[in-house]
Design an enzyme around this catalytic site. Structure first.
Site, PDB file in Angstrom:
ATOM      1  N   HIS A  84       1.019  -1.239  -0.509  1.00 26.02           N
ATOM      2  CA  HIS A  84      -0.136   0.110  -0.102  1.00 26.02           C
ATOM      3  C   HIS A  84       0.850   1.405  -0.399  1.00 26.02           C
ATOM      4  CE1 HIS A  84      -3.556   1.364   0.324  1.00 26.02           C
ATOM      5  NE2 HIS A  84      -4.967   1.246   0.528  1.00 26.02           N
ATOM      6  N   ASP A 139      -2.016   4.154  -3.672  1.00 23.78           N
ATOM      7  CA  ASP A 139      -3.659   3.954  -3.334  1.00 23.78           C
ATOM      8  C   ASP A 139      -4.893   3.178  -3.585  1.00 23.78           C
ATOM      9  OD1 ASP A 139      -4.875   5.618  -5.233  1.00 23.78           O
ATOM     10  OD2 ASP A 139      -4.384   7.063  -4.222  1.00 23.78           O
TER      11      ASP A 139
END
Length: 432
Positions: free
Chosen positions: A400, A404
């Site tokens: 991550h 995003d």
């Protein structure tokens, strides 16, 4: 008689040790140049090592199952009376690393190999004991590996007091480790004798299997991935009917796997942030200018991830050929270290295992992985009508920190577009 000491060679890719899987020769056998003499397993592959010289096998210092460091003596050859004296430089690494057991520096062994390890072809020599001297002090020390000597020194063990389980009484690294564990157990016993005497009855109902070679390397990589990479997964189910139809019409060798890989590479060109990794030590994202595609394949040695270098620069035909080659080598257990390592993105087709989906661990240090489930016929709505279509579940697991959720979902939808309409894929990139 000239004895040649052949040491475990450097197998490349930063590998520092290998486990002996099986000896292909026995003591007394005659071997020729380039004849395979031993099969070893490293953290990345299993290979046969050929002999660099011809001669008779005088000794095999280590048993199957022994883990040897690079440079440790592997096999002793009797080259015969007419051989040129002297040993080549490949044996020098073990000699130069040999250290004295007493404090005071380092000595280089100049004796023949049989004398270096403390025994001859017929077993440990008989050493006369001086009047009034300790038998332990004058006992020959059958040690091959400098790692064994260093390990014993670090734990204050006198190698002359240890029994050797190797050929001719050779002291192995396992012998030293068992002695260390025994010393630790004695110390614990003196601290708490009651605890030491109590045995857990459950230990009699378990079987302990050591992690070795590629299995150990894979386990460590999984630990790193779980600990270091904050990943998330998104997925969707796609109508793959046209993908299967295209694979059946494009000719031999170009199957569903090649088309899925091609789809993935095309989507990565539009989402380069997923062809990357995070350098935590420098707080930087490292993006690769080319896709070094890792392919998760089940092999006789466990899970392997061969790599297609610069896969994004290959045509569909060349990509399919390279995938077939690597998958074949993996399934035969013949991947070399050159075939693995350096990947930037992984394709994991776990559908071949008969499952629809999974949440896999990332292939550390890579930052993203596309997962593909099984192809299955399911009810599907097309233009408002219920029909049967071939569907597949796609998933994207990614670090991550690289991007995003919107960018991750965008990548997955792009792959899905190509799966639903493969003709768009063939128009997007040069194929043959």
């Amino acid at each position: 008689m000239t004895t040649f000491e052949f040491t475990l060679p450097d197998l490349g890719e930063g590998l520092t040790e290998a486990e002996i899987v099986a000896w292909l020769v026995r003591e007394g056998d005659q071997v020729t140049v380039d004849q395979p003499v031993v099969e070893v397993e490293t953290a990345k592959t299993r290979v046969e090592i050929p002999s660099p010289r011809a001669g008779r096998v005088a000794a095999l210092p280590a048993l199957a199952g022994t883990v040897l460091p690079v440079g440790a003596p592997l096999i002793l050859l009797d080259l015969g009376e007419n051989a040129v004296p002297g040993r080549p430089s490949s044996a020098g690494s073990a000699d130069e690393a040999e250290e004295q057991d007493t404090a005071g520096g380092r000595q280089h062994a100049e004796a023949p190999a049989a004398a270096l390890i403390g025994y001859g072809p017929t077993g440990p020599p008989t050493v006369p004991v001086k009047p009034g001297a300790s038998t332990v002090q004058d006992r020959p020390c059958a040690v091959v590996s400098p790692v064994v000597r260093r390990l014993a020194r670090e734990h204050g063990l006198d190698l002359r007091t240890l029994p050797g389980t190797g050929p001719g009484g050779l002291i192995t690294r396992n012998d030293v480790r068992q002695a260390i564990e025994g010393t630790a157990a004695d110390d614990q016993g003196r601290t708490d004798q009651t605890t030491r005497d109590v045995r857990d009855p459950r230990e009699n109902r378990v079987h302990r299997v050591p992690l070795r070679g590629g299995q150990l390397a894979t386990a460590r990589k999984f630990e790193l991935s779980h600990r270091e990479l904050p990943c998330t997964t998104c997925w969707l189910t796609v109508d793959a009917t046209e993908l299967v139809r295209a694979a059946a019409t494009l000719g031999p060798g170009i199957g569903v796997t090649a088309l899925l890989t091609h789809s993935c590479l095309t989507a990565l060109a539009e989402h380069p942030e997923l062809n990357a990794r995070v350098d935590g030590a420098r707080d930087e994202i490292v993006r690769s200018r080319a896709v070094y595609l890792s392919l998760a394949v089940q092999s006789p040695l466990g899970l392997r991830t061969p790599v297609v270098p610069e896969a994004d620069r290959l045509s569909l035909r060349r990509l399919a050929d390279e995938l077939d080659r690597l998958i074949g080598l993996a399934r035969e257990g013949r991947l070399s270290p050159v075939d693995m390592g350096g990947g930037t993105f992984t394709l994991n087709n776990y559908g071949v295992l008969g499952v629809d989906g999974a949440t896999p661990l990332l292939n550390y240090p890579e930052g993203a992985m596309l997962g593909v489930g099984r192809l299955a016929d399911r009810p599907w709505v097309v233009d408002g009508e219920l029909c049967v279509r071939t569907t597949v579940q796609l998933s994207l697991t990614f670090d991550h920190r690289l991007c995003d959720g919107e960018r991750g979902a965008s990548f997955l939808r792009r792959v899905a577009d190509f799966v639903k309409q493969p003709l768009c894929l063939l128009e997007a990139r040069t194929t043959c």
